[in-house]
Design a protein around this motif. Sequence first.
Motif, PDB file in Angstrom:
ATOM      1  N   TRP A 205     113.460 -41.762  32.227  1.00  0.00           N
ATOM      2  CA  TRP A 205     112.320 -41.944  31.338  1.00  0.00           C
ATOM      3  C   TRP A 205     111.855 -40.605  30.779  1.00  0.00           C
ATOM      4  O   TRP A 205     111.853 -39.583  31.489  1.00  0.00           O
ATOM      5  CB  TRP A 205     111.158 -42.591  32.083  1.00  0.00           C
ATOM      6  N   ASP A 206     111.458 -40.612  29.521  1.00  0.00           N
ATOM      7  CA  ASP A 206     110.795 -39.434  28.972  1.00  0.00           C
ATOM      8  C   ASP A 206     109.446 -39.250  29.653  1.00  0.00           C
ATOM      9  O   ASP A 206     108.876 -40.195  30.215  1.00  0.00           O
ATOM     10  CB  ASP A 206     110.618 -39.585  27.456  1.00  0.00           C
ATOM     11  N   SER A 211     109.826 -43.902  26.038  1.00  0.00           N
ATOM     12  CA  SER A 211     111.249 -44.136  25.793  1.00  0.00           C
ATOM     13  C   SER A 211     112.023 -43.680  27.014  1.00  0.00           C
ATOM     14  O   SER A 211     111.494 -43.000  27.900  1.00  0.00           O
ATOM     15  CB  SER A 211     111.710 -43.376  24.539  1.00  0.00           C
ATOM     16  N   VAL A 213     116.172 -42.357  28.301  1.00  0.00           N
ATOM     17  CA  VAL A 213     117.528 -41.938  27.963  1.00  0.00           C
ATOM     18  C   VAL A 213     118.492 -42.714  28.853  1.00  0.00           C
ATOM     19  O   VAL A 213     118.253 -42.898  30.053  1.00  0.00           O
ATOM     20  CB  VAL A 213     117.683 -40.420  28.166  1.00  0.00           C
ATOM     21  N   ARG A 227     118.962 -42.824  23.350  1.00  0.00           N
ATOM     22  CA  ARG A 227     117.542 -42.970  23.685  1.00  0.00           C
ATOM     23  C   ARG A 227     117.052 -44.309  23.161  1.00  0.00           C
ATOM     24  O   ARG A 227     117.338 -44.676  22.019  1.00  0.00           O
ATOM     25  CB  ARG A 227     116.708 -41.821  23.117  1.00  0.00           C
ATOM     26  N   TYR A 228     116.319 -45.018  24.014  1.00  0.00           N
ATOM     27  CA  TYR A 228     115.734 -46.296  23.613  1.00  0.00           C
ATOM     28  C   TYR A 228     114.218 -46.153  23.539  1.00  0.00           C
ATOM     29  O   TYR A 228     113.572 -45.776  24.518  1.00  0.00           O
ATOM     30  CB  TYR A 228     116.094 -47.401  24.603  1.00  0.00           C
ATOM     31  N   ASP A 229     113.647 -46.423  22.353  1.00  0.00           N
ATOM     32  CA  ASP A 229     112.207 -46.393  22.139  1.00  0.00           C
ATOM     33  C   ASP A 229     111.645 -47.760  22.502  1.00  0.00           C
ATOM     34  O   ASP A 229     111.955 -48.768  21.849  1.00  0.00           O
ATOM     35  CB  ASP A 229     111.893 -46.045  20.681  1.00  0.00           C
ATOM     36  N   TRP A 235     117.283 -47.690  18.946  1.00  0.00           N
ATOM     37  CA  TRP A 235     118.197 -46.798  19.635  1.00  0.00           C
ATOM     38  C   TRP A 235     118.503 -45.600  18.754  1.00  0.00           C
ATOM     39  O   TRP A 235     118.665 -45.744  17.544  1.00  0.00           O
ATOM     40  CB  TRP A 235     119.517 -47.509  19.938  1.00  0.00           C
ATOM     41  N   VAL A 238     121.762 -39.247  21.122  1.00  0.00           N
ATOM     42  CA  VAL A 238     121.374 -37.896  21.514  1.00  0.00           C
ATOM     43  C   VAL A 238     122.609 -36.994  21.591  1.00  0.00           C
ATOM     44  O   VAL A 238     122.646 -35.929  20.975  1.00  0.00           O
ATOM     45  CB  VAL A 238     120.624 -37.894  22.860  1.00  0.00           C
ATOM     46  N   LEU A 250     118.548 -36.348  32.379  1.00  0.00           N
ATOM     47  CA  LEU A 250     117.355 -35.788  31.749  1.00  0.00           C
ATOM     48  C   LEU A 250     116.452 -35.122  32.766  1.00  0.00           C
ATOM     49  O   LEU A 250     116.188 -35.674  33.850  1.00  0.00           O
ATOM     50  CB  LEU A 250     116.593 -36.902  31.030  1.00  0.00           C
ATOM     51  N   GLY A 254     111.406 -33.800  30.471  1.00  0.00           N
ATOM     52  CA  GLY A 254     111.917 -34.420  29.261  1.00  0.00           C
ATOM     53  C   GLY A 254     112.451 -33.470  28.213  1.00  0.00           C
ATOM     54  O   GLY A 254     112.724 -33.896  27.088  1.00  0.00           O
ATOM     55  N   ARG A 275     116.013 -33.786  22.860  1.00  0.00           N
ATOM     56  CA  ARG A 275     115.678 -34.564  21.666  1.00  0.00           C
ATOM     57  C   ARG A 275     116.788 -34.520  20.622  1.00  0.00           C
ATOM     58  O   ARG A 275     117.168 -35.547  20.063  1.00  0.00           O
ATOM     59  CB  ARG A 275     114.369 -34.035  21.065  1.00  0.00           C
TER      60      ARG A 275
END
Length: 610
Positions: A205-206, A211, A213, A227-229, A235, A238, A250, A254, A275
């Motif tokens: 998780w960020d 979101s 990863v 990455r899923y928002d 999607w 990255v 990750l 983050g 990012r």
Amino acid sequence: MALGIRELLDLPTWRAFDIDDAGRILAGHDASGSIQLVELGTDGSATPLTALPGACSGRYLPGERAVVVVHDDGGNERAQLSLLRLDPLPAAAAGLDGLEPLVRDPRFIHNLFAVAPGKIVYGTNRRNGVDFDVVVRTLADGAETVVFDQGGMLSEVEVAPNGRDCAFTRDGTAAVSDQLFLSDAQGVRAITGAAEPARHSTFFWDADGRSFVVSSDRDREYIAVLRYDVAAGTWTEVVAEPERNVTGFLSPDGTTLLAVVNDGGFARLSLRDARTGALRHRLELPEEGCTGLYPLPDPKWSADSRYAVISFTGPVTPGDILRVDVVEGTVQQVTDSAAALAGASLARPELHAVPTPDGELVPCFVYRHPEPADPGLAASAVLMIHGGPEAQAVPAFNPLLQALAAQGHTILVPNVRGSDGYGRRWVSLDDVRLRLDSVADMAALHAYLPKLGVDQERAALYGGSYGGYMVLAGVAFQPELWAAAVDVVGISSLVTFLRNTSAYRRASREREYGSLEHDLEFLEQASPLRCIDEVRAPLFVIHGANDPRVPLSEAEQLVAAVRANDVPCELLVYPDEGHGLAKRANRLDAYPRALEFLARHLSAAARAQG
């Protein structure tokens, strides 16, 4: 100087399970004969933490001086969870009576998925013995919340920074796939479809929890870091590599991604912007080897995101712990498992691409020792087939392989079709009714032997688990090709295997092999036991009595059938082992006997005598 099998098996190995806020490393070390927990201090100290009857693993409990210990009984894979407090450090390594029971019921499996301050997340099949539920347990009062109970076999779970939301996967309906779920304040919802042919692993998780990863081959041939928002349901890519799998880890803040590229089994590591994926540092490993690949533990981050610890092995490195410094972009070797190898000569791999009659190329590592001990074994070969089948043979240290090469055999370690690491097409080329195409790859490897200077009449097969199935399929369906075979916890009949394996595994395995309901005729056709009367090669069979995956009955029915045909067959059963040999004492008993068996049947003198 070449080392013998006993010297090679005595080499201790290390692996990294976790790193805490202060930089201490929770390590696994097998000097005692099985993997036990050791804490490596920042001052270079090593404190033994456990002395359990069998192998174990663990994670630090964030914010506390404590470790969650994962252990089973004799390799039965029914994981139990216990707590070991480290304040103060134990005066002696703890046995079972020195651990605090946390989640224990020996009838069922309790897989540790994640740790968080004051909480653990685990999967358990205690509801019905088959399906796995996701449970969040608060350690202060033992309160538990079931966040998913919709059935299936769960692979990974990761909790968001708020301590409530989590992302997780369960097996999909397609072979080599899983379905991605999200549990949050809105309930549980599927992010991907059950039939979608995609894999998702290593969730992170960020820091803002908006979101996460994930490493996935969704809508692509090779695994990439995506990455899923959560709010937008979108999607973004990255990090991706052409024709290579990339797995991302990750950092807690983050900002940094530890990217592991699988380059034909060799690991290429780098630090990247989390990012944009932009390269910050390429990381140098001690030798060409692998890390971040099963069965090694995944890399772990320190809470301040300054360090990552990784488990590493290579052809001449038994197993070590490396510490990555994010700021400096450097790699420090924390342990030195190869110190005892100083002056020893070992086999290193050559990479070959072996052609098949239908136009494919089988990746294959070939090992030849620079100082073979027995001239009578020159021009003999042993093919070592990996398990899985959706796994990958990688250039890792293997004491048995090194001992075989030191004797004088040429060792081939192929990634036949169905192996992972070469894209979704390759890993899918043995699904269900394509099963025997992977068996045919062994015939192609046999045809390639003269190019390696090997006598085709002096070639043997060695494999464990699914690799054991391949071994048995080889001697049953290609009896004229193989002079001997070693089967370790192998499947002799796909039908009886599916009927008798642990209930929680059956549905998962049927996706790959075919179902008893719809594919029974083909499963019977593809089972070595069907052609057992064709087997002529002497067999050496090893099995663990507690094996929950491939039951002992698979070995027993095989041995009875071949002995009834007067085919030489040796059987070793270990009462304190499960799916393979985890204990050094048992390996020291079995492996020298397997080596002697192969030498006896592959020597030039033996073949000359007919």
